[in-house]
Design a protein around this motif. Structure first.
Motif, mmCIF file in Angstrom:
data_model
loop_
_atom_site.group_PDB
_atom_site.id
_atom_site.type_symbol
_atom_site.label_atom_id
_atom_site.label_comp_id
_atom_site.label_asym_id
_atom_site.label_seq_id
_atom_site.Cartn_x
_atom_site.Cartn_y
_atom_site.Cartn_z
ATOM 1 N N SER A 71 1.022 -1.204 0.019
ATOM 2 C CA SER A 71 0.070 0.072 -0.043
ATOM 3 C C SER A 71 0.922 1.165 -0.024
ATOM 4 C CB SER A 71 -0.845 0.029 1.116
ATOM 5 O OG SER A 71 -0.305 0.293 2.350
ATOM 6 N N ARG A 104 -4.101 3.860 -1.016
ATOM 7 C CA ARG A 104 -4.289 2.933 -2.112
ATOM 8 C C ARG A 104 -3.485 1.444 -1.625
ATOM 9 N NH1 ARG A 104 -1.443 4.174 -7.522
ATOM 10 N NH2 ARG A 104 0.415 3.430 -6.548
ATOM 11 N N ASP A 125 -6.716 -3.986 -5.035
ATOM 12 C CA ASP A 125 -6.962 -2.937 -5.927
ATOM 13 C C ASP A 125 -8.329 -1.844 -5.086
ATOM 14 O OD1 ASP A 125 -5.605 -3.843 -7.825
ATOM 15 O OD2 ASP A 125 -7.135 -5.073 -8.472
ATOM 16 N N TYR A 127 -8.841 1.803 -3.463
ATOM 17 C CA TYR A 127 -8.418 3.235 -3.690
ATOM 18 C C TYR A 127 -9.428 4.260 -2.978
ATOM 19 C CZ TYR A 127 -7.499 7.572 -6.237
ATOM 20 O OH TYR A 127 -7.179 8.962 -6.541
#
Length: 250
Positions: A71, A104, A125, A127
Motif C-alpha cells: 500500500s 491505495r 485494488d 483506492y
C-alpha cells in the motif's frame, strides 16, 4: 499604645467598609484578563498558517493478522488564518482548513485460524481519496507567562463548519462509491506561542475538548445510495489535532 490601638481600629474599619469585588475583578485575580503584561496590543493584525504532510509505503508488510500489505498513501493539511486584536491580549479571527487524504491498497490479506477451517479475507485494488474544506471563526485569549513579552499560552474557542468529498473504488471490474457530506464542530484548543523576532512567532496547539457532528451521503455504482451520520463529545487530548505553525503580528 493608645495610638497603636486607634490605628488598628481605623484599618479594621476601612477593611470592613471595603466594597465586595465585582465579577470582572475576581476574573482578574486569576490573571486571565489582567493587563499588567501587554503581550498583543489592541489593534494588531495577526496573519499565520500551519501545514503538515505525511506519507507511508508498505511492500509485503505484515501487521498482527494482516499479511502481505502492499500500500501507499499520503495526508496533506494546510490551515491559513487571520485575526484582529479587539482588546489587549484578546483577538477574534477566521481560519480555513484544507485536508487531502489518499490511500491505495494493492493487496492485503486477513488470516485467522488454520488453512482448512480458518478465515482468509483479501483486499485488492482498493483506492480511497478524500477532500475536506472547513471554515472557522475563533476567539483567542493570550495569557503571558509572568512578565514575559516573548512567551505566552493561549486558548482558542472555535466554531467550524465545512464539507467533504470522497471516492472509493476496488476490485476488477471496478466497483465505486462517491460520497458528499458536511460537518460541524465546536471546540477548545489551548496552545503556546513564542516570539522568534519582534513580529514572527511560533505557535503550537492541541485540541482537548469539543462537540462534533457529521453527515454524509453515498452513491454506490451510480445506482444505490446510503447515508451516515455521527456525533460525539470528547474531553481528552486529541493527538491528531496537534498543530505547529508560524504567525506574523503586524
Amino acid at each position: 499604645m493608645a495610638g497603636t490601638l486607634a490605628a488598628q481600629r481605623t484599618t479594621a474599619s476601612k477593611s470592613a467598609a471595603a466594597p465586595a469585588l465585582t465579577i470582572n475583578q475576581k476574573r482578574q485575580e486569576r490573571g486571565l484578563t489582567s493587563q499588567s503584561t501587554l503581550f498583543v496590543p489592541k489593534g494588531q493584525w495577526i496573519f499565520g498558517a500551519s501545514a503538515s504532510y505525511s506519507t507511508h509505503s508498505n511492500e509485503g508488510y505484515s501487521f498482527l493478522v494482516i499479511e502481505g500489505i502492499d500500500s501507499e498513501g499520503h495526508t496533506l493539511r494546510v490551515s491559513p488564518m487571520i485575526a484582529y486584536a479587539l482588546h489587549d491580549n484578546m483577538a477574534l479571527g477566521l481560519r480555513f482548513i484544507y485536508d487531502r487524504t489518499l490511500l491505495r491498497i494493492d493487496n492485503a490479506r486477513v488470516k485467522l485460524g488454520d488453512e482448512e477451517s480458518g478465515i482468509d479475507i483479501g483486499i485488492e485494488d482498493f483506492y480511497a481519496l478524500k477532500h475536506s474544506y472547513t471554515g472557522a471563526i475563533f476567539w483567542r485569549q493570550y495569557i503571558p507567562l509572568g512578565a514575559s513579552k516573548r512567551f505566552a499560552i493561549f486558548t482558542d474557542m472555535q466554531f467550524a463548519a465545512g464539507g467533504t468529498q470522497a471516492k472509493f473504488a476496488m476490485d476488477s471490474p471496478v466497483k465505486g462509491t462517491f460520497e458528499r457530506g458536511y460537518k460541524l464542530s465546536l471546540g477548545v484548543t489551548p496552545g503556546l506561542v513564542a516570539f522568534a523576532t519582534n513580529n514572527m512567532a511560533i505557535e503550537v496547539s492541541v485540541g482537548v475538548m469539543g462537540l462534533n457532528y457529521a453527515s454524509a451521503k453515498q452513491v454506490h455504482n451510480q445506482v444505490t445510495t446510503g447515508r451516515r451520520t455521527s456525533s460525539n463529545m470528547n474531553f481528552k487530548v486529541n493527538i491528531f489535532s496537534i498543530g505547529l505553525g508560524i504567525a506574523f503580528y503586524l
